[in-house]
Design a protein around this motif. Structure first.
Motif, PDB file in Angstrom:
ATOM      1  N   ALA A  79      -5.510   9.541  -0.070  1.00 38.30           N
ATOM      2  CA  ALA A  79      -5.431   8.852  -1.355  1.00 38.30           C
ATOM      3  C   ALA A  79      -4.471   7.673  -1.228  1.00 38.30           C
ATOM      4  N   SER A  80      -4.788   6.555  -1.890  1.00 37.93           N
ATOM      5  CA  SER A  80      -3.945   5.361  -1.759  1.00 37.93           C
ATOM      6  C   SER A  80      -4.036   4.489  -3.002  1.00 37.93           C
ATOM      7  N   VAL A  81      -2.980   3.719  -3.208  1.00 39.19           N
ATOM      8  CA  VAL A  81      -2.932   2.664  -4.215  1.00 39.19           C
ATOM      9  C   VAL A  81      -2.571   1.388  -3.476  1.00 39.19           C
ATOM     10  N   ASN A  82      -3.372   0.339  -3.645  1.00 36.12           N
ATOM     11  CA  ASN A  82      -3.198  -0.893  -2.876  1.00 36.12           C
ATOM     12  C   ASN A  82      -3.143  -2.101  -3.804  1.00 36.12           C
ATOM     13  N   TYR A  83      -2.343  -3.091  -3.396  1.00 29.07           N
ATOM     14  CA  TYR A  83      -2.234  -4.341  -4.148  1.00 29.07           C
ATOM     15  C   TYR A  83      -2.317  -5.508  -3.166  1.00 29.07           C
ATOM     16  N   SER A 120       0.835  -1.190   0.000  1.00 30.69           N
ATOM     17  CA  SER A 120       0.000   0.000   0.000  1.00 30.69           C
ATOM     18  C   SER A 120       0.872   1.243   0.000  1.00 30.69           C
ATOM     19  N   LEU A 121       0.517   2.200  -0.857  1.00 27.24           N
ATOM     20  CA  LEU A 121       1.131   3.529  -0.871  1.00 27.24           C
ATOM     21  C   LEU A 121       0.017   4.531  -0.601  1.00 27.24           C
ATOM     22  N   ARG A 122       0.142   5.288   0.520  1.00 27.52           N
ATOM     23  CA  ARG A 122      -0.941   6.174   0.954  1.00 27.52           C
ATOM     24  C   ARG A 122      -0.425   7.592   1.179  1.00 27.52           C
ATOM     25  N   TRP A 123      -1.221   8.558   0.742  1.00 27.73           N
ATOM     26  CA  TRP A 123      -0.867   9.980   0.874  1.00 27.73           C
ATOM     27  C   TRP A 123      -1.984  10.690   1.621  1.00 27.73           C
TER      28      TRP A 123
END
Length: 257
Positions: free
Chosen positions: A158-162, A143-146
């Motif tokens: 905001a986030s991008v998750n795998y 997870s990359l979260r801002w």
């Protein structure tokens, strides 16, 4: 609803702990990379029942006249990592990662044995048989979260998750017959291999807003998109009879998977 949050690393000082048990151990360490700006937190755990059973298997192979090498075991491990970056008073960036696997394995190699050929005293026949099972399943999460404070009333996350779930079961058996006549030898092999795979991959992009126009009022809105990839019940098989491949579905099954 299961809400799991990884601990943020200490931005002021380094510290950690180690725990050693009868069947598992774990270690955790955290601290600043850049003081008051960037921190990390790392944890690792593993069971070692598969290692403790090896002496017993070695003793069993000594007293069993047929078994040459026996390998049986189960273990699991997991690793957690998190980076916490304080970009400014209004911005924070988080990078989180998790991976874990369970594994069961069974393998046996029977002792080589030989016998003479009655028709030719210079000829011998040796046999070498093996069998094994390898069963693994596990998960990965990244997870990359801002986090961004737009104003005193508006906050953005905001986030991008795998995520990935994977499962694999493999079996193999082989029989080798080695013919020797003086200085010449030849080998005839019969073998069978089978693999079963399945899994699910998810990739998600998400943005949420919290808006507080008044102290007693809160409005939440946002959106997300998830891409699902299902990999159900993919099987492959390979059979060798007398050194000749009789069945091989490995390539076609791998393409599907």
């Amino acid at each position: 609803v299961v809400d799991i949050r990884m601990k943020e690393g200490d931005m002021q000082k380094y510290h950690g702990n180690v725990s050693i048990g009868l069947i598992s151990s774990k270690v955790n360490v955290e601290g600043p990379i850049v003081k008051d700006k960037l921190s990390f937190n790392l944890s690792f755990r593993r069971t070692y029942g598969d290692l403790l059973i090896k002496p017993a298997l070695w003793i069993a192979s000594i007293y069993d006249s047929d078994i040459g090498k026996l390998n049986v075991g189960y273990h699991f491990y997991d690793f957690n990592g998190k980076l916490n970056w304080k970009i400014s008073d209004k911005d924070r960036l988080y990078l989180s990662f998790y991976t874990g696997d369970d594994a069961i394995n069974f393998g046996v190699r029977y002792r080589d044995y030989s016998m003479g050929d009655d028709e030719d005293s210079n000829s011998t026949i040796r046999y070498n048989d093996k069998m094994g099972i390898n069963w693994r399943w596990g998960n990965k999460v990244a997870s990359l979260r801002w986090n961004h404070v737009i104003s005193q009333q508006l906050f953005m996350d905001a986030s991008v998750n795998y995520t990935q779930y994977r499962h694999h079961l493999g079996m193999n058996m082989s029989e080798e017959t080695i013919y020797t006549n003086g200085s010449q030898s030849s080998t005839v092999k019969d073998a069978f291999e089978m693999a079963y795979k399945s899994g699910i991959n998810d990739l998600t992009a998400k943005v949420d807003f919290d808006y507080t126009p008044l102290p007693n009022h809160e409005i939440r809105f946002g959106g997300n998109y998830t891409y699902h990839q299902f990999r159900p019940e993919v099987q492959s098989a390979k059979m060798v009879e007398g050194n000749q491949t009789a069945i091989d579905t490995t390539m076609s099954a791998s393409n599907v998977y």
